[in-house]
Enzyme design. Structure first.
Site, PDB file in Angstrom:
ATOM      1  N   GLU A 148      23.678  34.488  18.335  1.00 51.42           N
ATOM      2  CA  GLU A 148      24.149  34.071  19.678  1.00 51.42           C
ATOM      3  C   GLU A 148      23.139  33.301  20.520  1.00 51.42           C
ATOM      4  O   GLU A 148      22.850  33.689  21.655  1.00 51.42           O
ATOM      5  CB  GLU A 148      24.601  35.317  20.459  1.00 51.42           C
ATOM      6  CG  GLU A 148      25.661  36.126  19.747  1.00 51.42           C
ATOM      7  CD  GLU A 148      26.040  37.416  20.497  1.00 51.42           C
ATOM      8  OE1 GLU A 148      25.223  37.910  21.283  1.00 51.42           O
ATOM      9  OE2 GLU A 148      27.155  37.900  20.272  1.00 51.42           O
ATOM     10  N   GLU A 253      32.223  39.573  11.726  1.00 54.20           N
ATOM     11  CA  GLU A 253      32.519  40.719  12.614  1.00 54.20           C
ATOM     12  C   GLU A 253      34.001  40.737  12.978  1.00 54.20           C
ATOM     13  O   GLU A 253      34.379  41.003  14.115  1.00 54.20           O
ATOM     14  CB  GLU A 253      31.672  40.633  13.902  1.00 54.20           C
ATOM     15  CG  GLU A 253      30.178  40.496  13.656  1.00 54.20           C
ATOM     16  CD  GLU A 253      29.336  40.484  14.924  1.00 54.20           C
ATOM     17  OE1 GLU A 253      29.832  40.841  16.013  1.00 54.20           O
ATOM     18  OE2 GLU A 253      28.152  40.114  14.823  1.00 54.20           O
TER      19      GLU A 253
HETATM   20  C1  GLA Z   1      28.065  41.071  19.015  1.00 50.04           C
HETATM   21  C2  GLA Z   1      26.974  41.497  18.059  1.00 50.04           C
HETATM   22  C3  GLA Z   1      27.375  42.753  17.316  1.00 50.04           C
HETATM   23  C4  GLA Z   1      27.911  43.792  18.254  1.00 50.04           C
HETATM   24  C5  GLA Z   1      29.031  43.241  19.074  1.00 50.04           C
HETATM   25  C6  GLA Z   1      29.533  44.321  20.006  1.00 50.04           C
HETATM   26  O1  GLA Z   1      29.144  40.548  18.384  1.00 50.04           O
HETATM   27  O2  GLA Z   1      26.655  40.520  17.108  1.00 50.04           O
HETATM   28  O3  GLA Z   1      26.252  43.265  16.688  1.00 50.04           O
HETATM   29  O4  GLA Z   1      26.891  44.227  19.113  1.00 50.04           O
HETATM   30  O5  GLA Z   1      28.547  42.131  19.797  1.00 50.04           O
HETATM   31  O6  GLA Z   1      29.717  45.524  19.342  1.00 50.04           O
END
Ligand code: GLA
Length: 339
Positions: A148, A253
């Site tokens: 990020e 994710e």
């Molecule tokens: C982001 C991070 C993850 C997690 C999510 C919230 O996507 O990359 O590791 O912390 O936020 O759970």
């Protein structure tokens, strides 16, 4: 046959974000073994879990120590034949501020660029050394080196990494990861909302090359925290554009909330069907592209086992529900025709 076997038909692993609690619970562990073959630690490998303030102060160098949860998860993965994704090293979130300050003391001033580059070097080196010492390196096939760093408007996030080192902290992070990580671990840049960052992402990864023009990065991680009202055509367009970089892409994710951003919908039968159709269209679209050689991807990771354990539980975003009940989204991925 578990869901992982469907993915294996396309040369992919099916991954899951876990805590040690998931693995120590009998029912959950059985479900994980049946359906998944890759693990990401939801928290235990994040910077605030592996950076040791006391020892950093004592030694004067940043110190990485693996915590018992992390070690137990790796041991479980090894015993049960799972592969792992590392997550994550350079990030603004869940990162202790003291690493950026003189004498590791936030009451003092931020360190200069040279000092922070040395700390980054040491941090990166120790992670891969510790993995090696514990004989854990072989478990890992991918690692999110940076998480990020970019905003939707094309600007860089003003993190303390950025403030201490400057814009090229990203290049240095990948340069050092490439230096210390073994060839067998793919190095990823991981982010969210790539649909809105596509052009910038293509430009950015082009900068991650060494003096001979060789990529220092292997893949782009797409978090894919989605909503059933998201436009999948836009998402696929983004995947096709990023695929042209030649890098691997992975959904890292995935979870799909019912409804839209700031407007999640109720878990009615109708909405759960929409969610099932969304998961299926997304995964089928990936399989088609992989089979046609248009997309290089070796895994897809889901962010959490069941709705009641999700960080986005208000949107019921996962394929299993309370008590590991199989939701329509599960059946859609399994390939059963939905009633
Ligand atoms: C982001 C991070 C993850 C997690 C999510 C919230 O996507 O990359 O590791 O912390 O936020 O759970």
């Amino acid at each position: 046959m578990g869901l992982k076997d469907k993915f294996a038909e396309h040369g992919m692993k099916l991954g899951l974000a876990v805590t040690l609690n998931n693995l120590e619970n009998k029912e959950q562990a059985a479900c994980i073994k049946e359906h998944f073959n890759s693990l990401t630690m939801e928290n235990a490998m994040k910077p605030d879990f592996i950076l040791d303030h006391k020892r950093s102060k004592e030694t004067g160098d940043i110190v990485v120590s693996f915590n018992p949860e992390m070690i137990k998860i790796m041991e479980w993965a090894e015993e049960n034949g799972f592969s792992m994704r590392g997550h994550t090293i350079v990030w603004h979130g869940q990162t202790p501020e003291w690493i950026f300050y003189e004498d590791f003391d936030t009451a003092k001033t931020l360190v200069d660029r040279e000092t922070m580059l040395l700390r980054l070097d040491s941090y990166m080196r120790q992670i891969f050394e510790r993995l090696d010492e514990g004989d854990f390196t072989k478990l890992f096939y991918a690692y999110d080196i940076v998480n990020e760093a970019w905003r939707e408007d094309g600007s860089m996030r003003q993190s303390l990494w950025y403030k201490t080192i400057g814009e090229d902290y990203l290049w240095h992070a990948f340069y050092l990861a490439d230096k210390y990580a073994p060839e067998s671990i793919d190095l990823y840049y991981n982010d969210y909302n790539e649909q809105q960052k596509t052009e910038n992402c293509v430009k950015f990864v082009e900068t991650l090359k060494d003096e001979n023009g060789r990529y220092l990065i292997d893949g782009i991680g797409l978090q894919a925290h989605m909503y059933t009202e998201d436009d999948l055509d836009v998402y696929f367009k983004m995947l096709d554009t990023l695929a042209k970089t030649g890098l691997k892409l992975q959904l890292t994710e995935l979870d799909v909330c019912l409804g839209a951003f700031k407007n999640t919908a109720e878990a009615t039968a109708e909405n759960l069907k929409l969610q099932a159709a969304f998961y299926k269209r997304l995964v089928d679209g990936i399989f088609e592209r992989v089979d046609a050689g248009m997309l290089k991807t070796d895994a897809l990771t889901v962010w959490g086992l069941a709705d009641d354990m999700s960080w986005r539980r208000e949107g019921n975003p996962l394929i299993f529900g309370t008590n590991l009940s199989k939701k329509p989204a599960y059946y859609a991925l399994e390939g059963e025709i939905m009633k």
